[in-house]
Write an enzyme that holds these catalytic residues in place. Structure first.
Site, PDB file in Angstrom:
ATOM      1  N   LYS A 293       0.843  -1.213   0.000  1.00  0.00           N
ATOM      2  CA  LYS A 293       0.000   0.000   0.000  1.00  0.00           C
ATOM      3  C   LYS A 293       0.871   1.253   0.000  1.00  0.00           C
ATOM      4  O   LYS A 293       1.632   1.491   0.933  1.00  0.00           O
ATOM      5  CB  LYS A 293      -0.914   0.003   1.234  1.00  0.00           C
ATOM      6  CG  LYS A 293      -1.712   1.308   1.426  1.00  0.00           C
ATOM      7  CD  LYS A 293      -2.681   1.216   2.616  1.00  0.00           C
ATOM      8  CE  LYS A 293      -3.375   2.557   2.891  1.00  0.00           C
ATOM      9  NZ  LYS A 293      -4.294   2.490   4.060  1.00  0.00           N
ATOM     10  N   ASP A 298      -3.142  10.115   3.860  1.00  0.00           N
ATOM     11  CA  ASP A 298      -4.520   9.694   4.091  1.00  0.00           C
ATOM     12  C   ASP A 298      -5.270  10.728   4.921  1.00  0.00           C
ATOM     13  O   ASP A 298      -5.166  10.751   6.143  1.00  0.00           O
ATOM     14  CB  ASP A 298      -4.528   8.328   4.803  1.00  0.00           C
ATOM     15  CG  ASP A 298      -5.919   7.719   4.842  1.00  0.00           C
ATOM     16  OD1 ASP A 298      -6.822   8.266   4.192  1.00  0.00           O
ATOM     17  OD2 ASP A 298      -6.080   6.673   5.517  1.00  0.00           O
ATOM     18  N   LYS A 305     -10.706  12.382   8.357  1.00  0.00           N
ATOM     19  CA  LYS A 305     -10.184  12.102   9.701  1.00  0.00           C
ATOM     20  C   LYS A 305     -10.265  13.413  10.462  1.00  0.00           C
ATOM     21  O   LYS A 305      -9.461  14.319  10.230  1.00  0.00           O
ATOM     22  CB  LYS A 305      -8.746  11.589   9.602  1.00  0.00           C
ATOM     23  CG  LYS A 305      -8.634  10.218   8.931  1.00  0.00           C
ATOM     24  CD  LYS A 305      -7.213   9.683   8.968  1.00  0.00           C
ATOM     25  CE  LYS A 305      -7.067   8.354   8.241  1.00  0.00           C
ATOM     26  NZ  LYS A 305      -7.794   7.228   8.867  1.00  0.00           N
ATOM     27  N   ASP A 376     -12.522   6.569   3.623  1.00  0.00           N
ATOM     28  CA  ASP A 376     -11.322   6.369   4.444  1.00  0.00           C
ATOM     29  C   ASP A 376     -10.826   4.922   4.381  1.00  0.00           C
ATOM     30  O   ASP A 376      -9.741   4.610   4.846  1.00  0.00           O
ATOM     31  CB  ASP A 376     -11.631   6.785   5.892  1.00  0.00           C
ATOM     32  CG  ASP A 376     -10.373   7.036   6.702  1.00  0.00           C
ATOM     33  OD1 ASP A 376      -9.284   7.068   6.095  1.00  0.00           O
ATOM     34  OD2 ASP A 376     -10.483   7.202   7.924  1.00  0.00           O
ATOM     35  N   GLU A 378      -9.515   3.383   1.972  1.00  0.00           N
ATOM     36  CA  GLU A 378      -8.951   3.549   0.633  1.00  0.00           C
ATOM     37  C   GLU A 378      -7.843   2.542   0.321  1.00  0.00           C
ATOM     38  O   GLU A 378      -7.597   2.226  -0.828  1.00  0.00           O
ATOM     39  CB  GLU A 378      -8.408   4.979   0.460  1.00  0.00           C
ATOM     40  CG  GLU A 378      -7.006   5.243   1.026  1.00  0.00           C
ATOM     41  CD  GLU A 378      -6.902   5.063   2.527  1.00  0.00           C
ATOM     42  OE1 GLU A 378      -7.925   5.252   3.208  1.00  0.00           O
ATOM     43  OE2 GLU A 378      -5.814   4.720   3.017  1.00  0.00           O
ATOM     44  N   ARG A 380      -7.564  -0.688   0.786  1.00  0.00           N
ATOM     45  CA  ARG A 380      -8.044  -1.913   0.131  1.00  0.00           C
ATOM     46  C   ARG A 380      -8.424  -1.644  -1.324  1.00  0.00           C
ATOM     47  O   ARG A 380      -8.363  -2.535  -2.154  1.00  0.00           O
ATOM     48  CB  ARG A 380      -9.206  -2.496   0.939  1.00  0.00           C
ATOM     49  CG  ARG A 380     -10.392  -1.592   1.053  1.00  0.00           C
ATOM     50  CD  ARG A 380     -11.250  -1.916   2.259  1.00  0.00           C
ATOM     51  NE  ARG A 380     -10.599  -1.541   3.519  1.00  0.00           N
ATOM     52  CZ  ARG A 380     -11.160  -1.718   4.717  1.00  0.00           C
ATOM     53  NH1 ARG A 380     -12.345  -2.290   4.825  1.00  0.00           N
ATOM     54  NH2 ARG A 380     -10.514  -1.370   5.811  1.00  0.00           N
TER      55      ARG A 380
HETATM   56  N1  BES Z   1      -4.477   4.234   6.957  1.00  0.00           N
HETATM   57  C1  BES Z   1      -5.615   3.914   7.741  1.00  0.00           C
HETATM   58  C2  BES Z   1      -5.326   2.885   8.820  1.00  0.00           C
HETATM   59  C3  BES Z   1      -4.421   3.314   9.953  1.00  0.00           C
HETATM   60  C4  BES Z   1      -4.950   3.758  11.121  1.00  0.00           C
HETATM   61  C5  BES Z   1      -3.055   3.214   9.843  1.00  0.00           C
HETATM   62  C6  BES Z   1      -4.154   4.123  12.176  1.00  0.00           C
HETATM   63  C7  BES Z   1      -2.232   3.583  10.894  1.00  0.00           C
HETATM   64  C8  BES Z   1      -2.781   4.029  12.055  1.00  0.00           C
HETATM   65  C9  BES Z   1      -6.731   3.359   6.843  1.00  0.00           C
HETATM   66  O1  BES Z   1      -6.761   3.829   5.553  1.00  0.00           O
HETATM   67  C10 BES Z   1      -8.029   3.729   7.464  1.00  0.00           C
HETATM   68  O2  BES Z   1      -8.325   4.890   7.499  1.00  0.00           O
HETATM   69  N2  BES Z   1      -8.772   2.736   7.925  1.00  0.00           N
HETATM   70  C11 BES Z   1     -10.041   2.945   8.519  1.00  0.00           C
HETATM   71  C12 BES Z   1     -11.019   2.047   7.815  1.00  0.00           C
HETATM   72  C13 BES Z   1     -12.438   2.258   8.239  1.00  0.00           C
HETATM   73  C14 BES Z   1     -12.948   3.562   7.679  1.00  0.00           C
HETATM   74  C15 BES Z   1     -13.272   1.128   7.713  1.00  0.00           C
HETATM   75  C16 BES Z   1      -9.913   2.580   9.980  1.00  0.00           C
HETATM   76  O3  BES Z   1      -9.346   1.557  10.295  1.00  0.00           O
HETATM   77  O4  BES Z   1     -10.386   3.353  10.808  1.00  0.00           O
HETATM   78 ZN    ZN Z   2      -4.993   4.581   4.800  1.00  0.00          ZN
HETATM   79 MN    MN Z   3      -7.954   5.635   5.373  1.00  0.00          MN
END
Ligand code: BES
Ligand code: ZN
Ligand code: MN
Length: 527
Positions: A293, A298, A305, A376, A378, A380
């Site tokens: 990835k 992000d 966020k 968010d 993204e 996947r």
């Molecule tokens: N990049 C984030 C995941 C992440 C969170 C990495 C904290 C490092 C530290 C990912 O893209 C994300 O935002 N995931 C969301 C998915 C949700 C919206 C289904 C998450 O895990 O909150």
């Molecule tokens: Zn992310």
């Molecule tokens: Mn994200």
């Protein structure tokens, strides 16, 4: 320079000088642009055994014992047994990582004496950590370190030196006045200097790969956008004989990778796809594939966020991509005899009038329609197309993907373990063993049946579900189809604000060592 010519021959002369100048410029640029291992460290290791007078420190590595610690007779005599007395007071038993630091008495042939315990057994990761422990204690004022390592094998010495190197990396290009980098020579006094040197030299591509991965993680989002990361990677892999291709946004779109394209469509920095190939095996042999990835920032997109805590450091969302690039360098540098490819989808998840909206449907490379319930989620989306590309275009025989994918993973396992998901016992077993070997630990989570977890009433699938880490994994599995596949969720693993063990503060390059070791183990088992 005057470009307008006065007469014919002067014009030819000017063109010739211009040409030479341009050649020189291009040469200087490319020479400078190629990322070198030596760009990173000012330290040096020497392995020939000769007496050094006036060293800043002599380190003695000793095995654990319940009895008396064996010390060189010269130390005892010249210090009037002060060293063994000090060890006794400190209750030093040689336990792994235990360290007693002494200032040498005047007239002694070195300024300091450090006695370091190596425990009763020292595997590769232990040795790397021991080296890092020593490196963390060496100050700016020291220029000569001698390590008495007769109790260690050549490969243990090499691992210690490698651990010191990993710890001595610094990312200082954003400081107005960078602190002086560690700058010293370490002399290793072991049993077989030549063997130790050869083993140490073999670790350099791996260290370089870790350094490049750390650089990638550390670059702020406005400097490390998709095209910039692709270019950095192309330069870094060039000396290793890796074939690199970069597809720009129009090509990404033309190839049908609408999931990858959609994540950055709201940003001025649009999607790129980086493809790296190492041909170490036969021409027709199917490659092992890494997919990482590379989301270069992000914000969450329209599912923004909204807390400072959740958006800060989201430039590290490209750590999976960095790990893939670094692992490719390590394997190519080692000249492994199998084929391996690295695929890094690069995106920039931002908001604007052209950004993907929650509820939009994106069409992935394999034709799957994905309802973007949450912008968010993204990672996947871009990996879906990366995995499809590895399977469909590169004909991978096995795929390992690596991604900072979910907060759900961090809540389940914290930041020391990565989560690993797979239905393939062989891939899993190799990953767990690689984790133990490299200290990059993994813990398996179930893929489930979790029936219906990403079903969508609107499109073919949707990009979120519960439990969160599993929903991400299941979406990726959809794109791997029946190609043997394993998924690493490294959210929280790749970055820390303070130094620890073999890692200085910042990006740590988590996954480079793990993926390289995994591929070697898997290739060996499936030859
Ligand atoms: N990049 C984030 C995941 C992440 C969170 C990495 C904290 C490092 C530290 C990912 O893209 C994300 O935002 N995931 C969301 C998915 C949700 C919206 C289904 C998450 O895990 O909150
Ligand atoms: Zn992310
Ligand atoms: Mn994200």
């Amino acid at each position: 320079m005057k470009v307008q010519a006065q007469n014919g021959s002067a014009w030819i002369m000017e063109m010739a000088t211009l040409g030479m100048l341009m050649l020189a410029l291009i040469w200087a640029q490319s020479a400078q642009a190629v990322s070198q291992w030596s760009d990173y460290l000012n330290t040096e290791h020497r392995f020939e055994h000769r007496h050094i007078d006036g060293a800043d420190v002599i380190v003695m590595v000793v095995p654990e014992t319940s009895g008396a610690i064996m010390l060189p007779k010269m130390w005892q005599d010249e210090t009037k047994n002060a060293v063994s007395a000090a060890l006794e007071v400190a209750e030093f038993s040689g336990k792994q990582g235990q360290m007693v630091e002494l200032l040498a008495p005047p007239g002694f042939y070195a300024k300091r004496l450090w006695v370091v315990g190596m425990g009763s057994e020292l595997n590769r990761f232990d040795a790397e950590q021991l080296g890092a422990t020593i490196a963390a204690k060496v100050t700016d004022k020291m220029s000569t370190v001698v390590v008495h390592a007769r109790a260690l094998s050549p490969s243990q010495i090499a691992a210690m030196a490698h651990g010191m190197d990993l710890r001595n990396y610094r990312f200082d290009r954003y400081k107005q006045t960078p602190k002086a980098r560690p700058s010293y020579v370490t002399h290793w006094h072991g049993q077989d200097g030549e063997a130790a040197e050869a083993a140490y030299l073999a670790t350099k591509p791996l260290a370089h790969g870790v350094f490049v991965a750390r650089d990638i993680i550390n670059l702020p989002g406005s400097d490390g956008y998709p095209a910039a990361i692709a270019e950095l990677a192309e330069r870094a892999v060039a000396p290793y004989g890796i074939k690199a291709r970069v597809y720009g946004p129009e090509q990404v779109k033309a190839m049908g990778m609408g999931a990858l394209y959609g994540v950055s469509q709201g940003s001025q920095h649009k999607a790129h796809l980086l493809v790296l190939e190492w041909h170490g095996g036969d021409k027709g042999e199917q490659p092992i594939a890494f997919v990482g990835k590379g989301n270069t920032f992000d914000t969450g997109g329209y599912n923004l966020k909204t807390s400072g805590d959740s958006i800060v450091r989201m430039q590290t969302d490209k750590a999976g991509g960095g790990a893939v690039i670094g692992a490719m360098m390590a394997l190519a540098g080692e000249q492994v005899d199998f084929n391996v490819v690295g695929v890094v989808p690069l995106s920039h998840n931002l908001i604007s009038g052209t950004a993907t909206l929650p509820g939009d449907v994106l069409v992935a490379g394999d034709g799957t329609r994905i309802e973007v319930v949450n912008t968010d989620a993204e990672g996947r989306l871009i990996l879906a197309d990366g995995i499809w590309y590895a399977r469909d275009k590169l004909n991978a025989r096995a795929i390992a993907d690596i991604a900072t994918l979910t907060g759900s993973k961090v809540r389940a396992l914290g930041t020391d373990y990565a989560a690993v998901f797979s239905d393939h016992p062989e891939l899993l077993e190799a990953m767990k063993a690689a984790g133990d070997e490299t200290g990059e630990l993994v813990w398996q989570l179930p893929l489930g049946p979790y029936k219906g977890i990403i079903d969508s009433w609107l499109a073919d699938i949707q990009n979120v579900g519960s439990p969160g880490a599993q929903a991400g994994a299941r979406l990726l599995q959809h794109f791997a189809k029946d190609t043997p596949w394993i998924h690493l969720d490294i959210a929280g693993n790749a970055y820390a604000t303070s130094a620890k063990g073999i890692h200085p503060a910042g990006g740590n390059g988590y996954g480079v060592r793990l993926l390289a070791e995994w591929a070697k183990r898997y290739a060996e088992k499936t030859q």
